[in-house]
Design a protein around this motif. Sequence first.
Motif, PDB file in Angstrom:
ATOM      1  N   LEU A 140      78.496  27.084  -6.765  1.00  0.00           N
ATOM      2  CA  LEU A 140      77.367  28.495  -6.271  1.00  0.00           C
ATOM      3  C   LEU A 140      76.944  27.773  -4.932  1.00  0.00           C
ATOM      4  CD1 LEU A 140      75.623  31.049  -6.660  1.00  0.00           C
ATOM      5  CD2 LEU A 140      74.215  30.243  -8.322  1.00  0.00           C
ATOM      6  N   ARG A 141      76.481  26.300  -5.362  1.00  0.00           N
ATOM      7  CA  ARG A 141      75.917  25.896  -3.741  1.00  0.00           C
ATOM      8  C   ARG A 141      77.083  25.844  -3.227  1.00  0.00           C
ATOM      9  NH1 ARG A 141      75.999  20.670  -1.664  1.00  0.00           N
ATOM     10  NH2 ARG A 141      73.890  19.924  -0.870  1.00  0.00           N
ATOM     11  N   GLU A 158      78.568  27.407   1.736  1.00  0.00           N
ATOM     12  CA  GLU A 158      79.930  28.404   2.954  1.00  0.00           C
ATOM     13  C   GLU A 158      79.599  29.650   3.196  1.00  0.00           C
ATOM     14  OE1 GLU A 158      83.149  26.285   1.086  1.00  0.00           O
ATOM     15  OE2 GLU A 158      82.192  24.340   0.972  1.00  0.00           O
ATOM     16  N   LEU A 159      79.950  30.600   2.589  1.00  0.00           N
ATOM     17  CA  LEU A 159      79.662  31.406   3.029  1.00  0.00           C
ATOM     18  C   LEU A 159      78.669  32.889   3.234  1.00  0.00           C
ATOM     19  CD1 LEU A 159      82.261  31.696  -0.390  1.00  0.00           C
ATOM     20  CD2 LEU A 159      82.622  31.376   1.567  1.00  0.00           C
ATOM     21  N   ASP A 160      78.556  33.828   3.534  1.00  0.00           N
ATOM     22  CA  ASP A 160      77.749  34.426   3.264  1.00  0.00           C
ATOM     23  C   ASP A 160      77.366  35.958   2.466  1.00  0.00           C
ATOM     24  OD1 ASP A 160      76.085  36.060   5.026  1.00  0.00           O
ATOM     25  OD2 ASP A 160      77.282  37.343   6.902  1.00  0.00           O
ATOM     26  N   TYR A 161      76.546  34.761   1.891  1.00  0.00           N
ATOM     27  CA  TYR A 161      76.367  36.118   0.352  1.00  0.00           C
ATOM     28  C   TYR A 161      74.514  35.583   0.209  1.00  0.00           C
ATOM     29  CZ  TYR A 161      80.825  37.716  -1.020  1.00  0.00           C
ATOM     30  OH  TYR A 161      82.274  37.756  -0.589  1.00  0.00           O
ATOM     31  N   ASN A 177      66.663  25.323  -6.705  1.00  0.00           N
ATOM     32  CA  ASN A 177      66.842  25.187  -5.466  1.00  0.00           C
ATOM     33  C   ASN A 177      66.586  24.038  -5.359  1.00  0.00           C
ATOM     34  OD1 ASN A 177      65.532  27.361  -5.847  1.00  0.00           O
ATOM     35  ND2 ASN A 177      63.521  27.284  -6.066  1.00  0.00           N
ATOM     36  N   GLY A 178      66.323  22.538  -6.044  1.00  0.00           N
ATOM     37  CA  GLY A 178      66.929  20.998  -5.959  1.00  0.00           C
ATOM     38  C   GLY A 178      68.281  21.321  -5.113  1.00  0.00           C
ATOM     39  N   GLU A 179      68.850  21.775  -5.533  1.00  0.00           N
ATOM     40  CA  GLU A 179      70.698  21.246  -5.177  1.00  0.00           C
ATOM     41  C   GLU A 179      71.028  22.271  -3.843  1.00  0.00           C
ATOM     42  OE1 GLU A 179      72.605  19.714  -5.620  1.00  0.00           O
ATOM     43  OE2 GLU A 179      71.566  18.745  -8.201  1.00  0.00           O
ATOM     44  N   GLY A 180      70.027  23.339  -3.385  1.00  0.00           N
ATOM     45  CA  GLY A 180      70.118  23.962  -1.736  1.00  0.00           C
ATOM     46  C   GLY A 180      70.538  25.655  -2.369  1.00  0.00           C
ATOM     47  N   ILE A 181      70.158  25.582  -3.661  1.00  0.00           N
ATOM     48  CA  ILE A 181      69.983  27.078  -4.143  1.00  0.00           C
ATOM     49  C   ILE A 181      69.019  27.903  -4.431  1.00  0.00           C
ATOM     50  CG2 ILE A 181      71.638  28.564  -5.927  1.00  0.00           C
ATOM     51  CD1 ILE A 181      73.571  26.305  -6.618  1.00  0.00           C
ATOM     52  N   LEU A 196      85.779  33.939  -3.229  1.00  0.00           N
ATOM     53  CA  LEU A 196      85.112  34.676  -2.773  1.00  0.00           C
ATOM     54  C   LEU A 196      85.126  33.863  -1.111  1.00  0.00           C
ATOM     55  CD1 LEU A 196      81.746  34.519  -4.924  1.00  0.00           C
ATOM     56  CD2 LEU A 196      83.064  36.409  -3.973  1.00  0.00           C
ATOM     57  N   LYS A 197      85.972  32.608  -1.251  1.00  0.00           N
ATOM     58  CA  LYS A 197      86.181  31.854  -0.170  1.00  0.00           C
ATOM     59  C   LYS A 197      87.424  32.615   0.923  1.00  0.00           C
ATOM     60  CE  LYS A 197      86.851  27.539   2.288  1.00  0.00           C
ATOM     61  NZ  LYS A 197      86.001  28.060   3.334  1.00  0.00           N
TER      62      LYS A 197
END
Length: 267
Positions: free
Chosen positions: A38-39, A44-47, A80-84, A178-179
């Motif tokens: 998910l990170r 990397e992706l535009d979602y 959040n801590g993982e940048g998600i 998704l990629k």
Amino acid sequence: MKKILFIDRDGTLIIEPKNKQVDSFDKLVFYPKVITYLRKIYLELDYELVLVTNQDGLGTSSFPEETFWPTHDLMLKVFNGEGILFSGIHIDKSFPKENASTRKPRTGMLKKYINNSNYDLKKSFVIGDRDSDMILAKNIGSKGIYINLENGKNKYKSNAESSVVLKSNNWEDVYKYLKLKERIVVEKRTTNETDIKIEINLDGSGKSSINTGIKFFDHMLDQVARHGKIDLSINVNGDLSVDEHHTIEDTGIVLGYAFRNALKDKS
């Protein structure tokens, strides 16, 4: 327009316990590989990420809110801590028997996204472990990604099967799907000798519709589609009364352009 991943919580982001309630810290277990992939999706992706969950009877004596929020907030803190980051969090607290308009698969929780020119729901996805998630995808005009740890990839049959584009038990598969952007191209070319239209889908299944007016050439192009697992539609009106040269040459040129444009993002 913004694309969205509407993501279920229990059974999708975290493991759903037998009593269906994540009401203590010892029950908070993340779905395998969800943080890693998910990170990658988020970075990397535009979602945009939007959490959408039914929590049966939340706030009642059977499921007090004080047992829900500590684990829920910790889950979000870990992400959040993982940048998600989730741009929206939507929780329905009703019981199934209430038939609330906000309960999945009904769309009441997502009104702000529907018929909103800021969002592209056709290119958005609902990710979840239940049929209600797949039906929700159909109801909002998006596609469904079914992920469930207890099911094999091909055993699940949805009541909204036409909206389901991926079935898996692995978040890595979700990321890879998704990629892989949709690689579909329509290429046209008109000259004094030929009028050509080619449609190609590099991620197809080998279907073809070929009409060049030259049967053996049609057969050879059909083999390209069949063995390359490429969906290929070719229609050519050429000056065959003169010779076959222009039809074959110009078809090759347009087909080359189609491949080039379909592969222009090689990442």
